[in-house]
Design an enzyme around this catalytic site. Structure first.
Site: not given
Length: 324
Positions: A237, A266, A284
């Site tokens: 993360r 994000e 991601h």
């Protein structure tokens, strides 16, 4: 009356179709206005929820009176207030294991791309700068036989270690909240403190869950411990790293490179990271293959249906909700 399911993000079309056959399905969408207001309205009489990537807590769930289950199409669950859900006896389900190998593949993709400066050299070549034999500025780092430090030896961390040990003859060291001797034995992996790992590793791969202990785990002090030729890879993360400290470290050339799939914020739209040649930035995509996403969707569907039909799902984050 059919049970009601709230879909709080985009999900697989086939799964959505299956849900609509058996349940009353309502979809939440930013196109329809404020998402939290939609949630407050729709969860009032909802029995279940399914989706991923949205913060769910008391502020947007307090109107729920019948809610039994939230099925997350993800392995991570830091977006959810687990304590609140447990208090309300709402089971939170997730999709571990099915994305292990895909995410480990991506970790090595990032590691190798950074080591051999793939994004930078791709741009360099396309810009017509390849006019003679490459020089030192285009040189990368060797991978075979080097030391890889894995922070977090869970399923994904172990899959990365397996690739490193068997595929690249790497020396594997690891740091974890506790030693995992049985897992580590398969890769001849040595347990180290975090500081020792950072000091000794040519490649540092972060594969930890985000929790109170791991938030900002890698700050300026930790980055300063790394070797000047080292590469930092993050597939966990974004908040595990102090992003500003990393940017400053990369700008100063204190480590060779970083390779990132996750970020503090994000989607990442603007960042000094984009201006640096010594960083690989991906959006991601740890689990983003068609096959893996399908498996995740199917498992999330099964978790949801099991809970709705009175069966205990296989993968429950907060089993205490069944006993507390």
């Amino acid at each position: 009356m059919r049970k009601k399911v709230v879909v709080f993000s985009q999900i697989d079309a086939e799964i959505l179709s299956k849900l609509e056959q058996d349940y009353q399905v309502v979809q939440v969408s930013p196109k329809l206005g404020d998402v939290n207001q939609q949630l407050l309205e729709h969860v009032q009489d909802a029995d279940g929820m399914i989706g991923a990537g949205r913060l769910l807590n008391q502020s947007n769930l307090h109107t729920a009176t019948k809610l039994k289950v939230i099925s997350s199409v993800s392995v991570g669950y830091d977006n959810y207030d687990v304590d609140y859900l447990t208090q309300q006896k709402i089971s939170l389900c997730h999709t571990p294991h099915v994305l292990t190998e895909t995410t480990a593949d991506l970790a090595f993709t990032l590691l190798m791309s950074a080591a051999r400066q793939v994004p930078y050299l791709d741009r360099w070549t396309k810009q017509g700068q390849w006019k003679r034999t490459v020089g030192a500025a285009q040189f990368g780092q060797d991978i075979y036989g080097k030391t890889i430090g894995i922070v977090g030896l869970g399923h994904i961390g172990a899959a990365i270690a397996r690739r490193a040990f068997h595929g690249f003859n790497m020396n594997v060291v690891y740091h974890n909240r506790r030693e995992k001797m049985e897992v580590a034995k398969a890769f001849n992996a040595e347990y180290l403190s975090l500081d020792e790992l950072l000091q000794q590793s040519d490649f540092v791969v972060l594969a930890v869950d985000l929790n109170a202990d791991s938030k900002a785990l890698i700050g300026q002090r930790e980055l300063d411990l790394m070797q000047s030729h080292a590469i930092l890879v993050n597939i966990s993360r974004g908040s595990v790293i102090d992003e500003q400290a990393l940017i400053q470290t990369l700008q100063a050339g204190k480590i060779f490179a970083a390779a990132l799939d996750v970020y503090d914020k994000e989607p990442l739209q603007e960042s000094p990271l984009f201006e640096l040649d010594n960083v690989v930035t991906l959006p991601h995509i740890g689990s983003a293959t068609a096959a893996t996403r399908r498996q995740m969707a199917n498992l999330a569907y099964k978790n949801l249906v099991d809970a709705l039909e009175g069966r205990r799902p296989q993968y429950v984050v907060n089993p205490a909700c069944y006993t507390s």
